[in-house]
Design a protein around this motif. Structure first.
Motif, PDB file in Angstrom:
ATOM      1  N   UNK A   5       0.814  -1.120   0.130  1.00  0.00           N
ATOM      2  CA  UNK A   5      -0.603  -0.253  -0.178  1.00  0.00           C
ATOM      3  C   UNK A   5       0.654   1.469  -0.469  1.00  0.00           C
ATOM      4  N   UNK A   6       1.796   1.176   0.912  1.00  0.00           N
ATOM      5  CA  UNK A   6       3.324   2.130   0.865  1.00  0.00           C
ATOM      6  C   UNK A   6       3.688   2.358  -0.165  1.00  0.00           C
ATOM      7  N   UNK A   7       3.768   1.321  -0.996  1.00  0.00           N
ATOM      8  CA  UNK A   7       4.817   1.234  -2.688  1.00  0.00           C
ATOM      9  C   UNK A   7       3.668   2.101  -3.628  1.00  0.00           C
ATOM     10  N   UNK A   8       2.155   1.974  -3.446  1.00  0.00           N
ATOM     11  CA  UNK A   8       1.401   2.396  -4.134  1.00  0.00           C
ATOM     12  C   UNK A   8       0.789   3.668  -4.260  1.00  0.00           C
ATOM     13  N   UNK A  11       4.063   5.535  -5.592  1.00  0.00           N
ATOM     14  CA  UNK A  11       4.041   5.638  -7.095  1.00  0.00           C
ATOM     15  C   UNK A  11       3.581   6.854  -7.431  1.00  0.00           C
ATOM     16  N   UNK A  12       2.232   7.530  -6.689  1.00  0.00           N
ATOM     17  CA  UNK A  12       1.168   8.240  -7.035  1.00  0.00           C
ATOM     18  C   UNK A  12       1.626   9.702  -6.987  1.00  0.00           C
ATOM     19  N   UNK A  13       2.860   9.794  -5.512  1.00  0.00           N
ATOM     20  CA  UNK A  13       3.392  11.289  -5.631  1.00  0.00           C
ATOM     21  C   UNK A  13       3.405  11.702  -6.885  1.00  0.00           C
ATOM     22  N   UNK A  14       4.349  13.248  -6.270  1.00  0.00           N
ATOM     23  CA  UNK A  14       4.620  13.770  -7.733  1.00  0.00           C
ATOM     24  C   UNK A  14       5.993  13.921  -7.584  1.00  0.00           C
TER      25      UNK A  14
END
Length: 68
Positions: A5-8, A11-14
């Motif tokens: 979940x943390x990895x996902x 990945x969605x961050x700028x």
């Protein structure tokens, strides 16, 4: 929250946010390593006070001490 979940989320961050996380992780890892080094230092001090440390300039003797 799981690791994946943390990895996902990461990945969605700028790109800037990812760089900030990278800097924070590097700082946290440095702090943890510093804490480990300090704990080892304190442990060595206690061993020295108890007379449990052995020193030698003889390489063969040092090898034996490492193997113990």
């Amino acid at each position: 929250m799981t690791f994946s979940d943390v990895v996902e989320v990461i990945k969605s961050l700028s790109t800037d946010e990812k760089r900030e996380i990278q800097l924070l992780l590097q700082q946290y890892l440095r702090e943890e390593r510093r804490d480990d080094i300090y704990a080892n230092f304190k442990s060595s001090q206690i061993e020295q006070q108890k007379g449990e440390l052995k020193f030698s300039a003889n390489t063969n003797e040092l090898k034996q001490l490492i193997e113990e």
